[in-house]
Design an enzyme around this catalytic site. Structure first.
Site, PDB file in Angstrom:
ATOM      1  N   LYS A  63       0.832  -1.210   0.000  1.00 55.35           N
ATOM      2  CA  LYS A  63       0.000   0.000   0.000  1.00 55.35           C
ATOM      3  C   LYS A  63       0.867   1.260   0.000  1.00 55.35           C
ATOM      4  O   LYS A  63       0.586   2.204  -0.728  1.00 55.35           O
ATOM      5  CB  LYS A  63      -0.900   0.058   1.249  1.00 55.35           C
ATOM      6  CG  LYS A  63      -1.931  -1.039   1.355  1.00 55.35           C
ATOM      7  CD  LYS A  63      -2.879  -0.805   2.514  1.00 55.35           C
ATOM      8  CE  LYS A  63      -2.250  -0.788   3.882  1.00 55.35           C
ATOM      9  NZ  LYS A  63      -1.673  -2.070   4.317  1.00 55.35           N
ATOM     10  N   ARG A  77      -9.369   1.206   9.109  1.00 49.61           N
ATOM     11  CA  ARG A  77      -9.008  -0.178   9.395  1.00 49.61           C
ATOM     12  C   ARG A  77     -10.083  -0.903  10.185  1.00 49.61           C
ATOM     13  O   ARG A  77      -9.937  -2.082  10.443  1.00 49.61           O
ATOM     14  CB  ARG A  77      -7.719  -0.208  10.209  1.00 49.61           C
ATOM     15  CG  ARG A  77      -6.463  -0.442   9.348  1.00 49.61           C
ATOM     16  CD  ARG A  77      -5.283  -0.174  10.240  1.00 49.61           C
ATOM     17  NE  ARG A  77      -4.130  -0.971   9.991  1.00 49.61           N
ATOM     18  CZ  ARG A  77      -2.995  -0.508   9.455  1.00 49.61           C
ATOM     19  NH1 ARG A  77      -2.918   0.699   8.998  1.00 49.61           N
ATOM     20  NH2 ARG A  77      -1.951  -1.293   9.351  1.00 49.61           N
ATOM     21  N   ARG A 111      11.706  -6.698   4.861  1.00 51.47           N
ATOM     22  CA  ARG A 111      11.551  -5.258   4.674  1.00 51.47           C
ATOM     23  C   ARG A 111      12.489  -4.482   5.595  1.00 51.47           C
ATOM     24  O   ARG A 111      12.701  -4.844   6.739  1.00 51.47           O
ATOM     25  CB  ARG A 111      10.108  -4.845   4.991  1.00 51.47           C
ATOM     26  CG  ARG A 111       9.913  -3.321   4.965  1.00 51.47           C
ATOM     27  CD  ARG A 111       8.493  -2.927   4.819  1.00 51.47           C
ATOM     28  NE  ARG A 111       7.719  -3.099   6.038  1.00 51.47           N
ATOM     29  CZ  ARG A 111       6.432  -2.788   6.131  1.00 51.47           C
ATOM     30  NH1 ARG A 111       5.785  -2.305   5.078  1.00 51.47           N
ATOM     31  NH2 ARG A 111       5.779  -2.972   7.258  1.00 51.47           N
ATOM     32  N   ARG A 122      11.589  -2.456  10.940  1.00 49.13           N
ATOM     33  CA  ARG A 122      10.529  -1.894  11.774  1.00 49.13           C
ATOM     34  C   ARG A 122      10.288  -2.785  12.986  1.00 49.13           C
ATOM     35  O   ARG A 122      10.353  -4.003  12.885  1.00 49.13           O
ATOM     36  CB  ARG A 122       9.236  -1.786  10.953  1.00 49.13           C
ATOM     37  CG  ARG A 122       8.972  -0.395  10.461  1.00 49.13           C
ATOM     38  CD  ARG A 122       7.847  -0.355   9.485  1.00 49.13           C
ATOM     39  NE  ARG A 122       6.576  -0.830  10.019  1.00 49.13           N
ATOM     40  CZ  ARG A 122       5.414  -0.683   9.395  1.00 49.13           C
ATOM     41  NH1 ARG A 122       5.364  -0.070   8.231  1.00 49.13           N
ATOM     42  NH2 ARG A 122       4.317  -1.151   9.921  1.00 49.13           N
ATOM     43  N   ARG A 125      -0.511  -9.169  13.173  1.00 46.73           N
ATOM     44  CA  ARG A 125      -1.065  -8.088  12.343  1.00 46.73           C
ATOM     45  C   ARG A 125      -1.954  -8.652  11.231  1.00 46.73           C
ATOM     46  O   ARG A 125      -2.963  -8.059  10.869  1.00 46.73           O
ATOM     47  CB  ARG A 125       0.075  -7.244  11.747  1.00 46.73           C
ATOM     48  CG  ARG A 125       0.738  -6.370  12.808  1.00 46.73           C
ATOM     49  CD  ARG A 125       2.123  -5.939  12.395  1.00 46.73           C
ATOM     50  NE  ARG A 125       2.117  -5.020  11.282  1.00 46.73           N
ATOM     51  CZ  ARG A 125       3.138  -4.911  10.419  1.00 46.73           C
ATOM     52  NH1 ARG A 125       4.225  -5.648  10.550  1.00 46.73           N
ATOM     53  NH2 ARG A 125       3.054  -4.044   9.433  1.00 46.73           N
TER      54      ARG A 125
HETATM   55  P1  AMP Z   1       1.088   0.532   8.988  1.00 48.49           P
HETATM   56  O1  AMP Z   1       2.330   1.315   8.796  1.00 48.49           O
HETATM   57  O2  AMP Z   1      -0.067   1.022   8.166  1.00 48.49           O
HETATM   58  O3  AMP Z   1       1.308  -0.952   8.869  1.00 48.49           O
HETATM   59  O4  AMP Z   1       0.631   0.780  10.513  1.00 48.49           O
HETATM   60  C1  AMP Z   1       1.469   0.417  11.590  1.00 48.49           C
HETATM   61  C2  AMP Z   1       0.663   0.343  12.886  1.00 48.49           C
HETATM   62  O5  AMP Z   1       0.074   1.612  13.175  1.00 48.49           O
HETATM   63  C3  AMP Z   1      -0.520  -0.629  12.855  1.00 48.49           C
HETATM   64  O6  AMP Z   1      -0.125  -1.970  13.109  1.00 48.49           O
HETATM   65  C4  AMP Z   1      -1.385  -0.049  13.971  1.00 48.49           C
HETATM   66  O7  AMP Z   1      -0.867  -0.359  15.249  1.00 48.49           O
HETATM   67  C5  AMP Z   1      -1.213   1.459  13.759  1.00 48.49           C
HETATM   68  N1  AMP Z   1      -2.227   2.000  12.826  1.00 48.49           N
HETATM   69  C6  AMP Z   1      -2.011   2.579  11.617  1.00 48.49           C
HETATM   70  N2  AMP Z   1      -3.160   2.971  11.057  1.00 48.49           N
HETATM   71  C7  AMP Z   1      -4.151   2.627  11.928  1.00 48.49           C
HETATM   72  C8  AMP Z   1      -5.562   2.741  11.911  1.00 48.49           C
HETATM   73  N3  AMP Z   1      -6.224   3.290  10.865  1.00 48.49           N
HETATM   74  N4  AMP Z   1      -6.249   2.270  12.983  1.00 48.49           N
HETATM   75  C9  AMP Z   1      -5.623   1.721  14.034  1.00 48.49           C
HETATM   76  N5  AMP Z   1      -4.287   1.572  14.124  1.00 48.49           N
HETATM   77  C10 AMP Z   1      -3.544   2.019  13.070  1.00 48.49           C
END
Ligand code: AMP
Length: 214
Positions: free
Chosen positions: A14, A89, A128, A161, A172
């Site tokens: 994404k 989400r 990654r 990360r 996740r």
């Molecule tokens: P990402 O970089 O999109 O994989 O997001 C990393 C982490 O940020 C996720 O595993 C969640 O803990 C938090 N996070 C990001 N976006 C959201 C969202 N829309 N709702 C809840 N938690 C989020």
């Protein structure tokens, strides 16, 4: 003017696609994960609240996310459209976003769901690496960082990360299946969903997405 939502499990690409689309369409990429990671490394109140959820692969509570996105979408740079990467989400977030968009002059978003098998996701995420400073993505197998572990764009440190450990990746993926995947039906019923195969090269995926936007 156009609004896009990118849906998909962690590791489907994404972020990369959102960056390519932002460049092509001239509208900002809004990655809630990047915003939260930025807040966590700056040690702000938002960052402190979000950090434990993120480290364990859990979702940050909806009220916090809605406050964050409301503030971000009303900034000047979003007035010509935006690309949401990692939001919504959960169903309450999607409903909250609907209410937010209804009250503005933005058109309904097009929702792209990127799909990649779990096996491939685990392979991508365990390999990654990201720049701690500018967020640029690397992959040890397909796009390795240059020697020395410094980002060629900004000189920042390239790291794994905190949530890209195998146990956390599985958590996740489960969170995605339980909470986020049901949003596909929510947007399908509204006629906004486009499903795109996220396999293969990022250029190929990008072309498939553009094909869906025509
Ligand atoms: P990402 O970089 O999109 O994989 O997001 C990393 C982490 O940020 C996720 O595993 C969640 O803990 C938090 N996070 C990001 N976006 C959201 C969202 N829309 N709702 C809840 N938690 C989020």
């Amino acid at each position: 003017m156009r609004n896009l939502i990118l849906l998909g499990a962690p590791g489907v690409g994404k972020g990369i696609q959102a960056k390519l689309l932002a460049e092509r369409l001239g509208i900002p990429q809004i990655s809630t994960g990047d915003i939260l990671r930025g807040a966590a490394s700056e040690g702000t109140e938002l960052g402190r609240k979000a950090r434990t959820y993120m480290r364990d692969g859990n979702l940050v509570p909806d009220e916090i996310m809605m406050g964050l996105i409301r503030e971000r979408l009303t900034r000047e740079d979003c007035q010509g459209g935006f690309i949401l990467d990692g939001f919504p989400r959960t169903l309450p977030q999607a409903e909250g976003l609907d209410r937010l968009l209804d009250g503005q002059f933005w058109p309904q978003a097009v929702v792209i769901s990127l799909e990649v098998p779990d096996r491939e996701i685990i392979r991508r995420l365990t390999n990654r690496r990201v720049c701690r400073r500018c967020g640029k993505d690397f992959n040890l197998l397909t796009n390795p960082p240059p020697d020395g572990c410094l980002c060629p764009v900004c000189g920042g440190q390239i790291v794994k990360r905190e949530d890209d450990m195998e146990g956390t990746i599985k958590a996740r993926l489960k969170v995605y299946k339980d909470w986020t995947r049901p949003l596909k039906n929510f947007y399908r019923r509204k006629g906004l969903l486009r499903v795109v195969d996220g396999g293969g090269s990022s250029g190929g995926v990008f072309r498939r997405i553009l094909g869906q936007l025509e």
